[in-house]
Design a protein around this motif. Structure first.
Motif, PDB file in Angstrom:
ATOM      1  N   ALA A 188       0.872  -1.175   0.000  1.00 38.29           N
ATOM      2  CA  ALA A 188       0.000   0.000   0.000  1.00 38.29           C
ATOM      3  C   ALA A 188       0.903   1.217   0.000  1.00 38.29           C
ATOM      4  N   SER A 189       1.236   1.706  -1.193  1.00 43.11           N
ATOM      5  CA  SER A 189       2.232   2.757  -1.315  1.00 43.11           C
ATOM      6  C   SER A 189       1.922   3.634  -2.509  1.00 43.11           C
ATOM      7  N   ARG A 190       2.354   4.889  -2.417  1.00 41.21           N
ATOM      8  CA  ARG A 190       2.174   5.815  -3.540  1.00 41.21           C
ATOM      9  C   ARG A 190       3.271   5.684  -4.576  1.00 41.21           C
ATOM     10  N   ILE A 191       4.339   4.977  -4.256  1.00 44.31           N
ATOM     11  CA  ILE A 191       5.443   4.863  -5.207  1.00 44.31           C
ATOM     12  C   ILE A 191       5.752   3.416  -5.581  1.00 44.31           C
ATOM     13  N   ARG A 192       5.135   2.446  -4.911  1.00 44.93           N
ATOM     14  CA  ARG A 192       5.398   1.046  -5.219  1.00 44.93           C
ATOM     15  C   ARG A 192       4.122   0.320  -5.582  1.00 44.93           C
ATOM     16  N   THR A 193       4.271  -0.736  -6.352  1.00 46.10           N
ATOM     17  CA  THR A 193       3.134  -1.489  -6.860  1.00 46.10           C
ATOM     18  C   THR A 193       3.486  -2.967  -6.877  1.00 46.10           C
ATOM     19  N   ASP A 194       2.473  -3.810  -6.986  1.00 44.62           N
ATOM     20  CA  ASP A 194       2.699  -5.252  -7.111  1.00 44.62           C
ATOM     21  C   ASP A 194       2.926  -5.666  -8.559  1.00 44.62           C
ATOM     22  N   ILE A 195       2.785  -4.728  -9.483  1.00 40.60           N
ATOM     23  CA  ILE A 195       2.893  -5.041 -10.907  1.00 40.60           C
ATOM     24  C   ILE A 195       4.206  -4.504 -11.468  1.00 40.60           C
ATOM     25  N   ARG A 196       4.880  -5.322 -12.232  1.00 41.60           N
ATOM     26  CA  ARG A 196       6.054  -4.867 -12.970  1.00 41.60           C
ATOM     27  C   ARG A 196       5.770  -5.045 -14.453  1.00 41.60           C
ATOM     28  N   ASP A 197       6.594  -4.440 -15.288  1.00 39.44           N
ATOM     29  CA  ASP A 197       6.410  -4.516 -16.739  1.00 39.44           C
ATOM     30  C   ASP A 197       7.592  -5.248 -17.359  1.00 39.44           C
ATOM     31  N   ASP A 198       7.306  -6.378 -17.987  1.00 43.55           N
ATOM     32  CA  ASP A 198       8.334  -7.191 -18.630  1.00 43.55           C
ATOM     33  C   ASP A 198       8.275  -7.023 -20.139  1.00 43.55           C
ATOM     34  N   MET A 199       9.424  -6.874 -20.752  1.00 48.12           N
ATOM     35  CA  MET A 199       9.474  -6.934 -22.214  1.00 48.12           C
ATOM     36  C   MET A 199       9.090  -8.347 -22.641  1.00 48.12           C
ATOM     37  N   PHE A 200       8.295  -8.425 -23.702  1.00 46.24           N
ATOM     38  CA  PHE A 200       7.802  -9.715 -24.169  1.00 46.24           C
ATOM     39  C   PHE A 200       8.241 -10.003 -25.602  1.00 46.24           C
ATOM     40  N   ARG A 201       8.264  -8.980 -26.424  1.00 48.86           N
ATOM     41  CA  ARG A 201       8.569  -9.176 -27.837  1.00 48.86           C
ATOM     42  C   ARG A 201       9.097  -7.873 -28.422  1.00 48.86           C
ATOM     43  N   ALA A 202      10.050  -7.997 -29.335  1.00 50.94           N
ATOM     44  CA  ALA A 202      10.540  -6.834 -30.079  1.00 50.94           C
ATOM     45  C   ALA A 202      10.780  -7.250 -31.518  1.00 50.94           C
ATOM     46  N   ILE A 203      10.321  -6.424 -32.436  1.00 43.54           N
ATOM     47  CA  ILE A 203      10.577  -6.675 -33.846  1.00 43.54           C
ATOM     48  C   ILE A 203      11.219  -5.431 -34.444  1.00 43.54           C
ATOM     49  N   ILE A 204      12.318  -5.644 -35.131  1.00 42.40           N
ATOM     50  CA  ILE A 204      13.119  -4.554 -35.698  1.00 42.40           C
ATOM     51  C   ILE A 204      13.288  -4.822 -37.192  1.00 42.40           C
ATOM     52  N   ILE A 205      12.958  -3.841 -38.003  1.00 42.35           N
ATOM     53  CA  ILE A 205      13.112  -3.981 -39.452  1.00 42.35           C
ATOM     54  C   ILE A 205      14.176  -3.000 -39.932  1.00 42.35           C
ATOM     55  N   VAL A 206      15.176  -3.535 -40.596  1.00 42.72           N
ATOM     56  CA  VAL A 206      16.297  -2.742 -41.115  1.00 42.72           C
ATOM     57  C   VAL A 206      16.155  -2.631 -42.623  1.00 42.72           C
ATOM     58  N   ASP A 207      16.048  -1.418 -43.125  1.00 46.78           N
ATOM     59  CA  ASP A 207      15.936  -1.190 -44.565  1.00 46.78           C
ATOM     60  C   ASP A 207      17.348  -1.182 -45.158  1.00 46.78           C
ATOM     61  N   ILE A 208      17.663  -2.251 -45.884  1.00 47.27           N
ATOM     62  CA  ILE A 208      19.010  -2.446 -46.409  1.00 47.27           C
ATOM     63  C   ILE A 208      19.522  -1.257 -47.206  1.00 47.27           C
ATOM     64  N   THR A 209      18.649  -0.674 -48.030  1.00 42.63           N
ATOM     65  CA  THR A 209      19.076   0.403 -48.919  1.00 42.63           C
ATOM     66  C   THR A 209      19.403   1.686 -48.171  1.00 42.63           C
ATOM     67  N   LYS A 210      19.013   1.775 -46.887  1.00 45.50           N
ATOM     68  CA  LYS A 210      19.192   3.018 -46.142  1.00 45.50           C
ATOM     69  C   LYS A 210      20.243   2.930 -45.039  1.00 45.50           C
ATOM     70  N   VAL A 211      20.905   1.774 -44.926  1.00 38.56           N
ATOM     71  CA  VAL A 211      21.933   1.638 -43.888  1.00 38.56           C
ATOM     72  C   VAL A 211      23.287   1.279 -44.486  1.00 38.56           C
ATOM     73  N   GLU A 212      23.434   1.485 -45.786  1.00 37.59           N
ATOM     74  CA  GLU A 212      24.675   1.096 -46.463  1.00 37.59           C
ATOM     75  C   GLU A 212      25.882   1.882 -45.967  1.00 37.59           C
ATOM     76  N   SER A 213      25.656   3.060 -45.395  1.00 34.19           N
ATOM     77  CA  SER A 213      26.775   3.870 -44.917  1.00 34.19           C
ATOM     78  C   SER A 213      27.289   3.416 -43.558  1.00 34.19           C
ATOM     79  N   LEU A 214      26.554   2.544 -42.879  1.00 35.07           N
ATOM     80  CA  LEU A 214      26.952   2.119 -41.546  1.00 35.07           C
ATOM     81  C   LEU A 214      27.932   0.961 -41.596  1.00 35.07           C
ATOM     82  N   THR A 215      28.812   0.915 -40.633  1.00 38.97           N
ATOM     83  CA  THR A 215      29.640  -0.266 -40.449  1.00 38.97           C
ATOM     84  C   THR A 215      28.820  -1.316 -39.718  1.00 38.97           C
ATOM     85  N   LEU A 216      29.278  -2.539 -39.753  1.00 38.40           N
ATOM     86  CA  LEU A 216      28.569  -3.601 -39.050  1.00 38.40           C
ATOM     87  C   LEU A 216      28.506  -3.336 -37.543  1.00 38.40           C
ATOM     88  N   PRO A 217      29.604  -2.907 -36.891  1.00 39.83           N
ATOM     89  CA  PRO A 217      29.500  -2.597 -35.460  1.00 39.83           C
ATOM     90  C   PRO A 217      28.484  -1.492 -35.161  1.00 39.83           C
TER      91      PRO A 217
END
Length: 297
Positions: A188-217
């Motif tokens: 029973a707190s104004r700053i704490r809760t019983d609920i946390r937020d977990d990452m579940f899924r992430a999807i990342i799309i890389v457009d090949i034609t627009k990252v040609e200037s980047l190095t792999l690192p």
């Protein structure tokens, strides 16, 4: 269904060559000197955290991975894909996470595509439930999904997080067709809760034609940051030294001290804090790191 199965079932992944090489010649864009005058360090850190962080909803704090993380990369040569997987997995381990072994079921999928927008539109249409599971507090609003679908950015991403009972790890939001879960209230707190937020899924799309200037690192570190944190695609971070600026400042070679401090703080906070308190603790932890870094003086 795994992310690999999701992507392949959509029939949208065309084979493409390795898009990332060291830049060869040509003019290099240079940012002007960034001068911070008359601003307290805390204000600068708060601005950075406020810009970068994009929780699922405004009343919740940022989510993070709490279980194993498994990185999958589609449509790149095996050695290039493995480099990105290894890099992201190494950073995840540095943050105290368990990184999946080869053959694990991907919960982070990085897709290289010749036409990023077409792939995004196709997957959202074919597998919409993967992007909007239907539970409260799991994703950003539909307007953000529309931005993901229609963006012309070199890299686009979408996160799904889950509110869970911090004691049991059970889902704490009602899914379509299911009864509402029961969560025991132990605080029973104004700053704490019983609920946390977990990452579940992430999807990342890389457009090949627009990252040609980047190095792999550079590409690997860019993907690593957005795989491990709910980063705002519209963040205005030109005044900060972050890998997010690599497309306008190619001298940024990888994750910067600001990026690392942010990730370390995100994975160091007490997740049972309410949303605003969670963000404040990230600022506090980043402050300690920035003050300890002589290069930031």
């Amino acid at each position: 269904m795994s992310f690999f199965a999701l992507a392949l079932a959509a029939g949208l992944l065309a084979q493409t060559p390795d898009p990332v090489q060291d830049p060869a010649g040509g003019a290099v864009a240079q940012l002007g000197d960034v001068v911070v005058e008359g601003r307290r360090l805390r204000s600068v850190v708060q601005d950075f955290v406020g810009e970068v962080t994009a929780p699922a909803t405004s009343n919740r704090g940022p989510a993070r991975w709490n279980g194993p993380i498994c990185i999958g990369v589609v449509n790149l040569r095996a050695e290039v894909a493995q480099y990105i997987v290894d890099r992201a997995s190494d950073v995840a381990r540095e943050l105290g996470l368990t990184a999946g072994e080869p053959g694990c079921t991907a919960n982070v999928l990085i897709i290289a595509a010749a036409d990023g927008q077409a792939v995004a539109e196709g997957i959202v249409e074919e597998r919409r439930r993967a992007f909007v599971p239907g539970g409260s507090g799991m994703t950003r609003p539909l307007s953000a999904l529309e931005d993901f679908r229609t963006s012309d950015a070199p890299v686009r991403w979408w996160h799904v997080s889950t509110p869970v009972d911090s004691e049991t790890g059970q889902l704490a939001t009602r899914m379509p067709g299911q009864e509402a879960p029961q969560t025991a209230v132990s605080r029973a707190s104004r700053i704490r809760t019983d609920i946390r937020d977990d990452m579940f899924r992430a999807i990342i799309i890389v457009d090949i034609t627009k990252v040609e200037s980047l190095t792999l690192p550079q590409l690997a570190d860019y993907c690593t940051l957005i795989a491990l944190a709910q980063v705002d695609p519209k963040a205005e971070v030109a005044s900060f030294e972050t890998i997010l600026n690599v497309f306008i400042d190619p001298t940024i070679s990888g994750l910067t001290s600001w990026d690392r401090d942010y990730l370390t703080a995100l994975y160091g906070i007490e997740q049972n804090r309410l949303g605003s308190a969670r963000g404040g603790e990230i600022v506090d932890l980043m402050m300690r790191s920035v003050r300890a870094d002589p290069d930031e003086e």
